[in-house]
Design an enzyme around this catalytic site. Structure first.
Site, PDB file in Angstrom:
ATOM      1  N   GLY A  22       0.815  -1.209   0.000  1.00 32.69           N
ATOM      2  CA  GLY A  22       0.000   0.000   0.000  1.00 32.69           C
ATOM      3  C   GLY A  22       0.851   1.262   0.000  1.00 32.69           C
ATOM      4  N   ASN A  27      -7.542   3.793   9.227  1.00 31.36           N
ATOM      5  CA  ASN A  27      -7.105   2.520   9.797  1.00 31.36           C
ATOM      6  C   ASN A  27      -7.286   2.451  11.312  1.00 31.36           C
ATOM      7  OD1 ASN A  27      -4.959   4.461   8.978  1.00 31.36           O
ATOM      8  ND2 ASN A  27      -3.725   3.288  10.410  1.00 31.36           N
ATOM      9  N   GLN A  29      -7.746   0.266   3.625  1.00 25.94           N
ATOM     10  CA  GLN A  29      -8.702  -0.294   4.594  1.00 25.94           C
ATOM     11  C   GLN A  29     -10.109  -0.467   4.019  1.00 25.94           C
ATOM     12  OE1 GLN A  29      -8.038  -1.690   7.383  1.00 25.94           O
ATOM     13  NE2 GLN A  29      -5.962  -0.944   7.763  1.00 25.94           N
ATOM     14  N   GLY A  62      -2.451  -6.120  -0.438  1.00 24.54           N
ATOM     15  CA  GLY A  62      -2.933  -7.501  -0.344  1.00 24.54           C
ATOM     16  C   GLY A  62      -3.112  -7.999   1.074  1.00 24.54           C
ATOM     17  N   THR A 117      10.891  -7.615 -12.113  1.00 26.44           N
ATOM     18  CA  THR A 117      10.204  -8.881 -12.364  1.00 26.44           C
ATOM     19  C   THR A 117       9.078  -9.050 -11.351  1.00 26.44           C
ATOM     20  OG1 THR A 117      12.201  -9.816 -13.290  1.00 26.44           O
ATOM     21  CG2 THR A 117      10.530 -11.385 -12.541  1.00 26.44           C
ATOM     22  N   CYS A 170       2.172   0.643  12.753  1.00 30.55           N
ATOM     23  CA  CYS A 170       3.419   1.309  12.380  1.00 30.55           C
ATOM     24  C   CYS A 170       3.899   2.243  13.482  1.00 30.55           C
ATOM     25  CB  CYS A 170       3.216   2.087  11.093  1.00 30.55           C
ATOM     26  SG  CYS A 170       2.258   1.155   9.904  1.00 30.55           S
TER      27      CYS A 170
HETATM   28  C1  LIG Z   1      -1.722  -0.748   6.207  1.00 29.25           C
HETATM   29  C2  LIG Z   1      -2.035   0.555   5.584  1.00 29.25           C
HETATM   30  C3  LIG Z   1      -1.167   1.149   4.652  1.00 29.25           C
HETATM   31  C4  LIG Z   1       0.176   0.570   4.318  1.00 29.25           C
HETATM   32  O1  LIG Z   1       0.105  -0.614   3.604  1.00 29.25           O
HETATM   33  P1  LIG Z   1       1.459  -1.467   3.464  1.00 29.25           P
HETATM   34  O2  LIG Z   1       1.058  -2.594   2.586  1.00 29.25           O
HETATM   35  O3  LIG Z   1       1.824  -1.895   4.842  1.00 29.25           O
HETATM   36  O4  LIG Z   1       2.472  -0.596   2.857  1.00 29.25           O
HETATM   37  C5  LIG Z   1      -1.541   2.330   4.070  1.00 29.25           C
HETATM   38  N1  LIG Z   1      -2.700   2.921   4.376  1.00 29.25           N
HETATM   39  C6  LIG Z   1      -3.564   2.394   5.261  1.00 29.25           C
HETATM   40  C7  LIG Z   1      -4.842   3.101   5.532  1.00 29.25           C
HETATM   41  C8  LIG Z   1      -3.261   1.201   5.893  1.00 29.25           C
HETATM   42  O5  LIG Z   1      -4.110   0.698   6.778  1.00 29.25           O
END
Ligand SMILES: *Cc1c(COP(=O)(O)O)cnc(C)c1O
Length: 391
Positions: free
Chosen positions: A76, A155, A183, A204, A241, A330
């Protein structure tokens, strides 16, 4: 140590999710016998390339867009970075960015970095419900605005932003609109066929696919400058790749998310509602963060337990095999209170005494019942330990 399985109470589905067994089955052949490079000219590679195109159609079907509008990414965060940076390159005279104070750190830190590089950032505030004011958002968009980036769903609180009308205003002003829908996808219906949104990122691992794969939607008529420059993969839009097994997994997870969307709105919502209502009834003083008028994700609740430090709660919950979080994953481990809760106008005390519980389709009502007793017991234990701080 509680292992994943019967006795683990995993109520942290906004941090990451368990792989769906059907997703594992779909991806396994691409980790074993089907190891060809999708760019190779022979059939052994082409067959792998075909699997990527199937996954692209599966993701597109979940989002209501065309396959060619999907670029596979690593996560993400990459989608957010790629979209915002591409928008900035489209018209270098536009040096203004609009975002909110409650974005995920992937967007927040990027915007802070861009501010140091000379871009002007408008940080839209949120109210005590965690909601932005759509009129204020529209008014913030100027003729030198390059991009508006607003998350679809938060989130930490689950609060849903009204992204579509703001995307329309951005488009009218010639600005790009990006949404971090990490989310939202799989939890809310997302239909992009007639949307004004230019870019949408997803990950994913938030929808029962593995970590290390994500997707960026790029509207078919949007300009896009690659973030990762390399080979001609992804129609020249992302070098490197392909993570074939991850991409196949994301495709399968997208298909399953579509099939389970109704359950997110009913069964998962029922578990969240039951958990929240019981905590409010059984733990005096508890309040919901973002529980006001704003629409919320069906799976998330952020709860304030007055006088109960979330770090101490998490230790007790962990001992009982219950996974929850204080703020975002995070930010966990840092001493900073959640920027989302402080942006909502809450005190540092409230931000430090709040926990997020996020449910998913692999949770059961029996787990929720067991989790309730554990959470109520942990609060009572901590309040006995520090009675003077209650209230
Ligand atoms: C988890 C999350 C991300 C980050 O996704 P990653 O795959 O960990 O980089 C970004 N935005 C929101 C709202 C999230 O919950």
């Amino acid at each position: 140590m509680h292992r994943a399985g019967e006795d683990l109470l995993y109520f942290d589905n906004n941090a990451t999710t368990a792989l769906d067994p059907a997703v594992v089955d779909a991806m396994l052949p691409y980790l074993t016998e089907l190891y060809g490079n999708p760019s190779s000219a022979y059939g052994f590679g082409a067959r792998v390339g075909q699997a990527i195109e199937t996954a692209r159609e599966q993701v597109a079907a979940l989002l209501g867009c065309e396959g060619k509008e999907i670029i596979f990414t690593s996560c993400g965060s990459e989608g957010n970075n790629a979209a915002i940076q591409s928008a900035l390159l489209a018209d270098r005279d536009r040096k203004h960015i609009v975002t909110s104070t409650v974005e995920h750190s992937a967007t927040k830190k990027l915007c802070e970095t861009l501010a140091r590089r000379g871009y002007e950032i408008t940080w839209l505030p949120v109210d005590a419900d965690g909601q932005i004011d759509p009129a204020e958002a529209a008014a913030a968009i100027r003729d030198d605005t390059a991009v508006v980036s607003l998350m679809w769903a938060n989130n930490e609180t689950g609060v849903v932003f009204p992204v579509e009308p703001i995307a329309c205003t951005a488009r009218e002003q010639g600005a790009y609109f990006h949404t971090d829908a990490v989310q939202a996808v799989g939890k809310l219906p997302v239909r992009l066929e007639n949307s004004a949104i230019h870019f949408l990122s997803l990950a994913g691992h938030k929808l029962h696919a593995p970590k290390g794969v994500g997707a960026l939607y790029v509207h078919r008529r949007s300009r896009f400058t690659p973030f990762l420059v390399g080979g001609g993969q992804e129609d020249g839009r992302r070098g490197g790749t392909e993570n074939v097994a991850g991409i196949v997994a994301l495709g399968k997870a997208a298909e399953l998310a579509g099939a389970h969307l109704q359950a997110e709105q009913t069964a998962v919502r029922a578990m969240r509602d039951e958990f929240e209502a019981e905590i409010l009834a059984r733990v005096p003083g508890t309040e919901v963060n973002g529980g006001g008028a704003a629409e919320r994700l069906p799976n998330t609740t952020s709860l304030y337990f007055p006088g109960v430090e979330s770090e101490a709660m998490l230790v007790l919950l962990d001992k009982a095999g219950l996974c929850a979080s204080a703020g975002s994953a995070c930010a966990a481990g840092s001493l900073h209170p959640s920027h989302v809760l402080t942006a909502m106008g809450f005190s540092t005390e409230r931000a430090r005494c709040s926990l997020r519980f996020s449910f998913g389709r692999f949770n059961t009502p029996a787990q929720v019942a067991r989790g309730l007793d554990i959470v109520v017991g942990a609060v009572e234990k901590l309040r006995r330990r520090m009675p003077a701080t209650v209230g």
